[in-house]
Write an enzyme that holds these catalytic residues in place. Sequence first.
Site, mmCIF file in Angstrom:
data_model
loop_
_atom_site.group_PDB
_atom_site.id
_atom_site.type_symbol
_atom_site.label_atom_id
_atom_site.label_comp_id
_atom_site.label_asym_id
_atom_site.label_seq_id
_atom_site.Cartn_x
_atom_site.Cartn_y
_atom_site.Cartn_z
ATOM 1 N N THR A 258 26.429 31.706 43.725
ATOM 2 C CA THR A 258 27.307 32.593 44.518
ATOM 3 C C THR A 258 28.628 32.760 43.817
ATOM 4 O O THR A 258 29.036 31.904 43.036
ATOM 5 C CB THR A 258 27.730 31.971 45.874
ATOM 6 O OG1 THR A 258 28.269 30.670 45.629
ATOM 7 C CG2 THR A 258 26.628 31.977 46.858
ATOM 8 N N ASP A 259 29.331 33.804 44.193
ATOM 9 C CA ASP A 259 30.758 33.753 43.927
ATOM 10 C C ASP A 259 31.325 32.744 44.924
ATOM 11 O O ASP A 259 30.667 32.358 45.895
ATOM 12 C CB ASP A 259 31.419 35.132 44.041
ATOM 13 C CG ASP A 259 32.723 35.172 43.231
ATOM 14 O OD1 ASP A 259 33.300 34.096 42.989
ATOM 15 O OD2 ASP A 259 33.160 36.273 42.850
#
Length: 727
Positions: A258-259
Amino acid sequence: MKNLFFIILLSILIGTIPLFAQNSSESMDQKIEEIIKQLSLKEKLDMCHAQSKFSSKGVPRLGIPEIWMSDGPHGVRAEIAWDDWSHANWTNDSCTAFPALTCLAATFNPELSYKYGKAIGEEARYRKKDILLGPGVNIYRTPLNGRNFEYMGEDPYLASKMVVPYIHGVQENGVAACVKHYVLNNQEHWRDHINVELSDRALYEIYLPAFKAAVQEGNVWSIMGAYNQYRGQYCCHNELLVNKILKRDWEFDGVLVTDWGATHDTKQAALYGLDIEMGTGTDGLTSSSKNAYDNYYLANPLRKMIENGEIDESVVDEKVKRILRLMFRTNMDNSRPFGSMNSQEHFDVAREIAQEGIVLLKNENNFFPIDPETTKTIAVIGENATRMMTIGGGSSELKTIHEISPLEGIQKRFANAKILHAMGYSSGPSAYGRVIPSKLNADSLQSEAIKIAKQADMVLFVGGLNKNHHQDCEGDDRLQFSLPFGQDELLSEILKVNQNTAIVLVSGNAVKMPWISKVKAIAQVWYLGSEAGNAIADILSGDVNPSGKLPFTFPVKLEDNAAHSFGEISYPGDGVNQEYKEDILVGYRWHDTKNIKPLFAFGYGLSYTDFEITNVKTDKKIYQEEDVISITCEIKNTGNLSGKELIQVYVNDVKSSVLRPLKELKGFKKVSLNSGESKSIQIDIPVKDLAFFDDKKMNWKLETGQFKLMIGTSSKNIINTTKIDVE
Ligand code: BGC
């Protein structure tokens, strides 16, 4: 005894005792299956989410290491504290700062991209990182995007050609590149929630190709999901983007990270393709609490769903399989090299890329190069002459071992001239995410600048943007297209007293240039990292002949840019949704097709020498779908200096059932020539690259008929047009 058995088994499995051939993917998969059988559900889940800002857990009892990540993409970021964003204050984490990716893209030189990747990969490896968070290939859609400087421009073909060698260079070190931000994170404003709507054609033709190349040609081992939503689903757990396109269609076998804080739902994260969840707060979002890593979506909440039978444990096994695969390629590959840091070789790579990426935009009466022997007095004016640009900008900030400022570089190279310096304006210092108002008095800064401008033979105005919030910086977009901090006004005052003025523009974005006709020369110098000042002086002095070309269009005014032509819903959106109304007509595709004259065109950049392109030919006139078009030409350096030119091939489908851009870049080659030298050049374009994305069939479609091949030295400067037929 039992422990000893496990240690021996694990040593065999992870390859410290070579039972199987290390690199065969079959034996790797077998090892992975065996390891997964040994892991408890908790151990598996622990591998799927953060344990600190930049690491995820290993399995200590089995000797399985942690994964350590670091931000790139311009250097290896300084160590960050375990639980918060402060610097860990280590003293051995200063790095080489390489030029920003816009500069790399401006070199149009894939060999330099490989050198960049190799060098930064060596630094990441030396610093014991397993994943380098970069490079970024989000398409340049608006000049206001605060993060354009971290990306590779507006053209999907260029970004694809440049991203692949970078990945190869990094991964040769046993460090995974992590290409970001997948996908449609084309602005920072509202990035954490905005829902992007666009046509399938625009998605496939403009925004996906660089990611696809990263997967299929770069064999990248990890990808970072974007913050925003696409068609109502967050990009980090998006059924269509991740499960279908990335993992099924493209057969990506790596890890989707994920960011930071971009996960929003346990079930979706579990089922829609997320593999590792990272976060900003220790609760996976933005705040912190005790034992908070257990609250990550892929931690206890997922454990509960599995225990309740809502989700099958095989879903986690699939993630762990990918994570272990990445580990066998990185920290469980005991043959990986050791890396290196801050070597002269790395500084040389940084300098070479910086030299080749600087773009000469204007050069009236050969203002540049400036002769270091005969020039008497140079007034260097502007805050960017001395400001450190490796600091700020968000996650790409760097703690570099040295950063030669433009002023230092000029002082050193023009040691025989008298160099006067004035700051001229002040933006105020910045702390991460905000700007502290300056106490410096604007009037006295200006009058000091005017005073030295009057005394000098020439003025070099070193201005532009900087890495403050609302400039070239993560977290939000620019607020205006014009130069900030009163630079336009200051320039008009300077020009009243000294017309022999040139601009050295430090920015990662296009800016408005109301003074363009009055200044003698303009050099676009980006953010150049450790060797900035040296590289700038190399170009200004003529030690190196400029050969950078713009990787994006400079519009005259903001409204000329495609994204800004459709009002708020197109940019920045209404706060909830956003529609990419310009569709496939991004950048020069828009300007050319709509006949809107740019200030500076995509692919444009001047040299101190001249080139002549002649004898353009194709190998045939009629092609079949499986053919490759070979375009050949002669190029001669007709000037007095050696230099490099970029030959560009654009394609147009003369008659099509759908709208096609007037020009699309499909090939390029950079050529180095001594004065008087000629070379024969060949550029190959597979016929299938002339297809468009047919959104009815959801597949690429090649229509028969006539195509124009336009050969030139920028998207505007076409030297030869040849027609071919596709049967
Ligand atoms: C950025 C990413 C970065 C991450 C970790 C995020 O805010 O969007 O590009 O890698 O932080 O610093």
